[in-house]
Design a protein around this motif. Structure first.
Motif, PDB file in Angstrom:
ATOM      1  N   THR A 160      -2.188   0.737   0.136  1.00  0.00           N
ATOM      2  CA  THR A 160      -1.763   2.125   0.302  1.00  0.00           C
ATOM      3  C   THR A 160      -0.588   2.497  -0.613  1.00  0.00           C
ATOM      4  OG1 THR A 160      -0.361   1.474   2.189  1.00  0.00           O
ATOM      5  CG2 THR A 160      -2.579   2.289   2.671  1.00  0.00           C
ATOM      6  N   TRP A 161       0.045   1.479  -1.230  1.00  0.00           N
ATOM      7  CA  TRP A 161       1.081   1.789  -2.215  1.00  0.00           C
ATOM      8  C   TRP A 161       0.477   2.330  -3.505  1.00  0.00           C
ATOM      9  CZ3 TRP A 161       6.133   2.141  -1.356  1.00  0.00           C
ATOM     10  CH2 TRP A 161       6.668   1.487  -0.238  1.00  0.00           C
ATOM     11  N   TYR A 162      -0.816   2.050  -3.705  1.00  0.00           N
ATOM     12  CA  TYR A 162      -1.442   2.390  -4.980  1.00  0.00           C
ATOM     13  C   TYR A 162      -2.607   3.358  -4.846  1.00  0.00           C
ATOM     14  CZ  TYR A 162       1.173  -1.884  -5.697  1.00  0.00           C
ATOM     15  OH  TYR A 162       2.165  -2.835  -5.694  1.00  0.00           O
ATOM     16  N   SER A 163      -2.814   3.853  -3.627  1.00  0.00           N
ATOM     17  CA  SER A 163      -3.876   4.822  -3.402  1.00  0.00           C
ATOM     18  C   SER A 163      -3.378   5.887  -2.439  1.00  0.00           C
ATOM     19  CB  SER A 163      -5.125   4.126  -2.833  1.00  0.00           C
ATOM     20  OG  SER A 163      -4.839   3.539  -1.576  1.00  0.00           O
ATOM     21  N   GLY A 164      -4.095   7.009  -2.389  1.00  0.00           N
ATOM     22  CA  GLY A 164      -3.670   8.094  -1.518  1.00  0.00           C
ATOM     23  C   GLY A 164      -2.553   8.931  -2.137  1.00  0.00           C
ATOM     24  N   VAL A 165      -1.712   9.509  -1.267  1.00  0.00           N
ATOM     25  CA  VAL A 165      -0.672  10.434  -1.717  1.00  0.00           C
ATOM     26  C   VAL A 165       0.717   9.815  -1.673  1.00  0.00           C
ATOM     27  CG1 VAL A 165       0.438  12.666  -1.269  1.00  0.00           C
ATOM     28  CG2 VAL A 165      -2.036  12.425  -0.974  1.00  0.00           C
ATOM     29  N   VAL A 166       1.078   9.273  -0.527  1.00  0.00           N
ATOM     30  CA  VAL A 166       2.463   8.852  -0.306  1.00  0.00           C
ATOM     31  C   VAL A 166       2.842   7.630  -1.140  1.00  0.00           C
ATOM     32  CG1 VAL A 166       4.120   8.042   1.414  1.00  0.00           C
ATOM     33  CG2 VAL A 166       2.495   9.834   1.999  1.00  0.00           C
ATOM     34  N   GLY A 167       2.019   6.589  -1.074  1.00  0.00           N
ATOM     35  CA  GLY A 167       2.357   5.350  -1.778  1.00  0.00           C
ATOM     36  C   GLY A 167       2.619   5.540  -3.261  1.00  0.00           C
ATOM     37  N   PRO A 168       1.668   6.113  -4.001  1.00  0.00           N
ATOM     38  CA  PRO A 168       1.902   6.325  -5.431  1.00  0.00           C
ATOM     39  C   PRO A 168       3.092   7.237  -5.718  1.00  0.00           C
ATOM     40  CG  PRO A 168      -0.432   6.478  -4.935  1.00  0.00           C
ATOM     41  CD  PRO A 168       0.281   6.404  -3.624  1.00  0.00           C
ATOM     42  N   ALA A 169       3.350   8.215  -4.831  1.00  0.00           N
ATOM     43  CA  ALA A 169       4.500   9.105  -5.035  1.00  0.00           C
ATOM     44  C   ALA A 169       5.807   8.330  -4.901  1.00  0.00           C
ATOM     45  CB  ALA A 169       4.459  10.261  -4.026  1.00  0.00           C
ATOM     46  N   ILE A 170       5.882   7.423  -3.916  1.00  0.00           N
ATOM     47  CA  ILE A 170       7.075   6.586  -3.761  1.00  0.00           C
ATOM     48  C   ILE A 170       7.221   5.663  -4.964  1.00  0.00           C
ATOM     49  CG2 ILE A 170       8.162   4.780  -2.378  1.00  0.00           C
ATOM     50  CD1 ILE A 170       6.804   5.979   0.085  1.00  0.00           C
ATOM     51  N   PRO A 186      -0.420   6.965  10.409  1.00  0.00           N
ATOM     52  CA  PRO A 186      -1.261   5.986   9.719  1.00  0.00           C
ATOM     53  C   PRO A 186      -1.701   4.869  10.669  1.00  0.00           C
ATOM     54  CG  PRO A 186       1.047   5.688   9.127  1.00  0.00           C
ATOM     55  CD  PRO A 186       0.966   6.966   9.902  1.00  0.00           C
ATOM     56  N   THR A 187      -2.849   4.327  10.399  1.00  0.00           N
ATOM     57  CA  THR A 187      -3.368   3.234  11.217  1.00  0.00           C
ATOM     58  C   THR A 187      -2.740   1.913  10.785  1.00  0.00           C
ATOM     59  OG1 THR A 187      -5.489   4.378  11.464  1.00  0.00           O
ATOM     60  CG2 THR A 187      -5.448   2.007  11.927  1.00  0.00           C
ATOM     61  N   ALA A 188      -2.170   1.206  11.731  1.00  0.00           N
ATOM     62  CA  ALA A 188      -1.573  -0.090  11.424  1.00  0.00           C
ATOM     63  C   ALA A 188      -2.676  -1.119  11.223  1.00  0.00           C
ATOM     64  CB  ALA A 188      -0.644  -0.529  12.535  1.00  0.00           C
ATOM     65  N   GLU A 189      -2.691  -1.744  10.052  1.00  0.00           N
ATOM     66  CA  GLU A 189      -3.709  -2.739   9.744  1.00  0.00           C
ATOM     67  C   GLU A 189      -3.131  -4.138   9.858  1.00  0.00           C
ATOM     68  OE1 GLU A 189      -5.951  -2.152   6.215  1.00  0.00           O
ATOM     69  OE2 GLU A 189      -5.968   0.030   6.394  1.00  0.00           O
ATOM     70  N   SER A 190      -3.971  -5.077  10.220  1.00  0.00           N
ATOM     71  CA  SER A 190      -3.552  -6.467  10.373  1.00  0.00           C
ATOM     72  C   SER A 190      -3.138  -7.056   9.025  1.00  0.00           C
ATOM     73  CB  SER A 190      -4.686  -7.298  10.957  1.00  0.00           C
ATOM     74  OG  SER A 190      -4.369  -8.682  10.908  1.00  0.00           O
ATOM     75  N   SER A 191      -2.126  -7.896   9.056  1.00  0.00           N
ATOM     76  CA  SER A 191      -1.680  -8.569   7.834  1.00  0.00           C
ATOM     77  C   SER A 191      -2.568  -9.756   7.478  1.00  0.00           C
ATOM     78  CB  SER A 191      -0.246  -9.064   8.001  1.00  0.00           C
ATOM     79  OG  SER A 191      -0.185 -10.093   8.977  1.00  0.00           O
ATOM     80  N   LYS A 192      -3.399 -10.190   8.420  1.00  0.00           N
ATOM     81  CA  LYS A 192      -4.304 -11.321   8.205  1.00  0.00           C
ATOM     82  C   LYS A 192      -3.558 -12.591   7.808  1.00  0.00           C
ATOM     83  CE  LYS A 192      -8.056  -8.945   9.023  1.00  0.00           C
ATOM     84  NZ  LYS A 192      -8.863  -9.195  10.237  1.00  0.00           N
ATOM     85  N   GLN A 193      -2.415 -12.820   8.422  1.00  0.00           N
ATOM     86  CA  GLN A 193      -1.593 -13.975   8.079  1.00  0.00           C
ATOM     87  C   GLN A 193      -2.349 -15.291   8.298  1.00  0.00           C
ATOM     88  OE1 GLN A 193       1.451 -14.210   6.776  1.00  0.00           O
ATOM     89  NE2 GLN A 193       1.567 -16.441   6.933  1.00  0.00           N
TER      90      GLN A 193
END
Length: 232
Positions: free
Chosen positions: A184-194, A214-221
């Motif tokens: 989400t840092w590289y897609s959508g609106v907020v991430g790329p703007a930040i 936003p939906t919290a997604e698992s980190s899959k640790q």
């Protein structure tokens, strides 16, 4: 600190004066020889170099056992040094996390060796630096052959880790998990703007008030650890 920086600047000037083309290295270690150590770990050492205009003049020699003493893992220190552009050398050893001093044991664990080699492979190697053993035998290992066995075991472990690290990077299994985690840092609106420096708290507030949470997604640790274990 200023005096230490001046000393290091003189060392760099002397290097130039005598025509030495090698790399000058600093080795972080907490609480030695002073209580408040300003080369405690990679972060403090890199900050010191940056603050005093010495970045590019020195690189860091990461010792795995010193990372343990500073409360870090060796792979953390290597990866941070790589990201900051100051990784120059590795003292390949390990220590007991339950004691408060460096035991300088040979690194023979295949999983740790793999994790240690990952940042080095990502960087494309350590040249003109390298990997050396800052390690010694255990007190109870008293036979002459133990010295050979220790070095053979350490070299085999690092060779094994190198092969596994190269395969992990080549096949991109862990990179895929990390990429999905931060997508989400590289897609959508907020991430790329930040990322692009075009976002402010006010704009974030306005976006939050007009959009669903936003939906919290698992980190899959656990999946990441299982994938690592598959390669090791």
């Amino acid at each position: 600190l200023n005096h230490m920086a001046l000393f290091l600047k003189m060392a760099d000037e002397f290097k130039t004066a005598i025509g030495f083309n090698g790399t000058l290295l600093l080795e972080p270690k907490p609480q030695e020889p002073t209580k408040h150590q300003y080369d405690w770990d990679v972060a403090t050492t890199a900050g010191f170099l940056e603050h005093h205009g010495l970045k590019g003049k020195f690189k860091i020699n990461v010792e795995c056992n010193h990372a343990t003493l500073a409360g870090h893992s060796c792979e953390h220190e290597l990866e941070l040094a790589r990201i900051l552009g100051v990784l120059g050398n590795l003292d390949a050893n390990t220590g007991d996390p339950q004691v408060g001093w460096d035991t300088d044991q040979f690194l023979t664990d295949p999983r740790q060796a793999t994790l240690v080699m990952l940042p080095i492979v990502k960087q494309g190697g350590l040249a003109p630096g390298g990997i050396n053993f800052d390690a010694k035998l255990r007190r109870e290992s008293t036979d002459v052959e133990d010295l050979f066995l220790a070095h053979i075991g350490g070299m085999d472990a690092l060779a094994y880790g190198l092969r596994k690290a190269a395969k992990i990077i080549q096949e991109g299994a862990l990179d895929a998990l990390v990429g999905n985690r931060y997508k989400t840092w590289y897609s959508g609106v907020v991430g790329p703007a930040i990322e692009g420096g075009k976002m402010s708290f006010e704009k974030l507030e306005a976006w939050a008030l007009t959009n669903d949470a936003p939906t919290a997604e698992s980190s899959k640790q656990e999946l990441a650890e299982t994938v690592l274990n598959y390669y090791v």
